[in-house]
Write an enzyme that holds these catalytic residues in place. Structure first.
Site, short mmCIF file in Angstrom:
data_model
loop_
_atom_site.label_atom_id
_atom_site.label_comp_id
_atom_site.label_asym_id
_atom_site.label_seq_id
_atom_site.Cartn_x
_atom_site.Cartn_y
_atom_site.Cartn_z
N ASP A 1 0.25 5.54 -1.09
CA ASP A 1 -0.75 6.55 -1.47
C ASP A 1 -0.17 7.67 -2.32
O ASP A 1 -0.75 8.77 -2.35
CB ASP A 1 -1.39 7.13 -0.22
N HIS B 1 -2.25 -3.17 4.67
CA HIS B 1 -1.45 -2.22 5.48
C HIS B 1 -2.01 -2.19 6.90
O HIS B 1 -2.65 -1.22 7.31
CB HIS B 1 -1.40 -0.83 4.85
N ASP C 1 2.36 2.02 3.86
CA ASP C 1 1.40 3.13 3.91
C ASP C 1 2.07 4.47 3.70
O ASP C 1 1.59 5.51 4.18
CB ASP C 1 0.63 3.12 5.24
N HIS D 1 -9.38 -2.52 6.60
CA HIS D 1 -10.19 -1.49 7.26
C HIS D 1 -11.53 -2.01 7.76
O HIS D 1 -12.43 -1.22 8.02
CB HIS D 1 -10.46 -0.32 6.30
N HIS E 1 0.82 -1.21 0.00
CA HIS E 1 0.00 0.00 0.00
C HIS E 1 0.86 1.26 0.00
O HIS E 1 1.64 1.50 0.91
CB HIS E 1 -0.90 0.01 1.24
N GLU F 1 -8.92 1.39 -2.49
CA GLU F 1 -9.04 1.43 -1.03
C GLU F 1 -10.40 1.96 -0.62
O GLU F 1 -10.60 3.15 -0.46
CB GLU F 1 -7.94 2.30 -0.42
N HIS G 1 -13.34 1.63 3.85
CA HIS G 1 -12.29 2.50 4.35
C HIS G 1 -12.71 2.89 5.76
O HIS G 1 -12.86 2.02 6.61
CB HIS G 1 -12.05 3.71 3.45
#
Length: 439
Positions: free
Chosen positions: A46, A241, A326, A220, A44, A147, A174
């Site tokens: 971003d 993650h 992350d 999540h 993961h 995600e 999420h």
């Protein structure tokens, strides 16, 4: 041209520094050797969201060779020996019931364009074999993970379309419930449970992901959802993650086989690693580097991160562990892991703690390659299964006032229409009363 020269000089200086450091540290020497033989696969990152936030996805005005406002750029990727990356196609929960699908498609698009703009560095990948091929060419295999289930707008057709565009995992939620799944904040007690885990449609999503060969990401979700998916899924699952709950008791982390208290219901729920590591569908936990999930505080270091690797290995074995840093999605990172270039420091620490070469190679990438391959085998086994085209019940999504009801039975849409008409009449009547009172 000048920027490329500067990048080359910086990379040369870093390599020289690493050579000196490695000569002084035999564990780093071994770490770099192993990472040259087995791809580091991170679950993961971003960076695509940072491209949205900082540049509104205008990749033409960004140079990833010199970008210095992110945890990730091309020199850092090379320094960190990143063999493969699941780039996150993330859009926030406030897009749910609005423009989540469009914005997610734009994030998918920016990953494709990254690969097109930097073909010497990135290779778009959609399979385990693609990862191996990219690694053999000294490129970073670039995969996409969406995600948040809100990104598919409760549509199996959208899920399938995203798979066709290269998406290879979906994080079921999420930080908000979807119309078909509960998110991790339910376990924390700050969100209400709406589905007791997964709704019937949520279970359809899981089975359709198995049919497609799309990895199911539980990073999540609630403990209830974790257990439901592990009971249902034919393919292994991932935590792209998340860290170990026993080390840092945060609801975003993965609980051990012990009982986990859930404040909302004042009962206990059990998540067992036995399910996760069962022979027929062994999954993977990809350790998150965010300080808040590592130490449950604002500070952390490399040793703290390694504690999570050690704990998971102790309770479930080294063959369900991976890396899920992350980067570019968090605000606080451990000392010594400030950006993607520093990941070899974790590998060296694991070796320092007595991890064998085989165990390190498993955590670097072999575990994820196995999980990915197993999911592909489930897909191939289900090749004759028809796509699921049963839609989510209209009543479960009609809270979205902008959503139309084309295709649903007249009695369902008629009832919805009647309610809308009644609401409109009441509003008009109220406005009339207010007008009269004003006169």
């Amino acid at each position: 041209m000048l920027s490329k020269v500067i990048s080359a000089v910086c990379l040369t200086l870093w390599v020289s520094h690493c050579a000196v450091s490695a000569a002084e540290d035999p564990f780093m020497t071994k770490a770099l050797k192993l990472m040259s033989e087995t791809p580091l696969i991170d679950g993961h990152n971003d960076l695509p969201w940072q491209l949205r936030k900082q540049f509104n996805n205008q990749l033409n005005v960004v140079d990833l060779n010199t970008l210095n406002t992110t945890h990730t750029n091309i020199p850092k990727i090379k320094q960190g020996k990143l063999g493969a990356q699941f780039w996150s196609a993330y859009v926030p929960c406030d897009t749910q019931y609005k423009d989540a699908v469009r914005q997610t498609l734009e994030q998918i698009d920016v990953v494709h364009r990254m690969c097109e703009k930097y073909p010497d560095n990135f290779m778009f990948a959609t399979s385990a074999q693609d990862i191996r091929t990219a690694f053999s060419q000294n490129k970073t295999a670039s995969l996409i993970g969406v995600e948040g289930g809100h990104s598919i707008d409760s549509s199996l057709g959208t899920l399938r379309t995203m798979y066709q565009l290269g998406v290879r995992y979906l994080t079921l939620t999420h930080s908000c419930n979807t119309p078909w799944a509960d998110n991790w904040l339910v376990d924390e007690g700050s969100d209400p449970s709406e589905h007791n885990g997964l709704s019937q449609f949520g279970k359809q999503v899981v089975m359709e992901m198995n049919r497609l060969g799309m990895l199911i990401d539980l990073a999540h979700v609630t403990v209830k959802v974790m257990n439901q998916v592990l009971d249902m899924s034919e393919a292994p699952v991932i935590f792209s993650h998340s860290s170990a709950y026993s080390i840092c008791k945060h609801a975003r982390n993965v609980p051990s086989p012990k009982i986990v208290n859930v404040p909302l219901e004042k009962t206990t729920k059990i998540f067992t690693f036995e399910k996760l590591k069962s022979r027929e569908k062994k999954g993977i936990v990809m350790v998150n580097f965010y300080n808040d999930y590592v130490t449950c505080s604002k500070t952390a270091n490399i040793s703290d991160v390694a504690d999570h690797f050690d704990h998971i290995k102790k309770v479930a074995g080294a063959d369900i562990i991976g890396f899920g840093g992350d980067y570019d999605g968090v605000t606080r990172l451990p000392e010594g892991l400030e950006d993607v270039s520093k990941v070899p420091n974790v590998v060296a620490e694991l070796l320092r703690r007595g991890w064998t070469d085989e165990e390190v190679n498993a955590a670097l990438g072999n575990n994820l390659l196995r999980v990915f391959t197993d999911a592909e085998e489930v897909r191939d086994k289900l090749t004759n299964k028809k796509p699921d085209d049963v839609p989510i019940p209209y009543a479960e999504v009609n809270k979205n006032s902008c959503r139309t009801s084309h295709g649903y039975p007249d009695d369902v849409t008629g009832a919805a229409s009647s309610l809308s008409t009644l609401a409109l009449q009441l509003t008009l009547a109220l406005q009339g009363l207010l007008l009269l009172s004003a006169l």
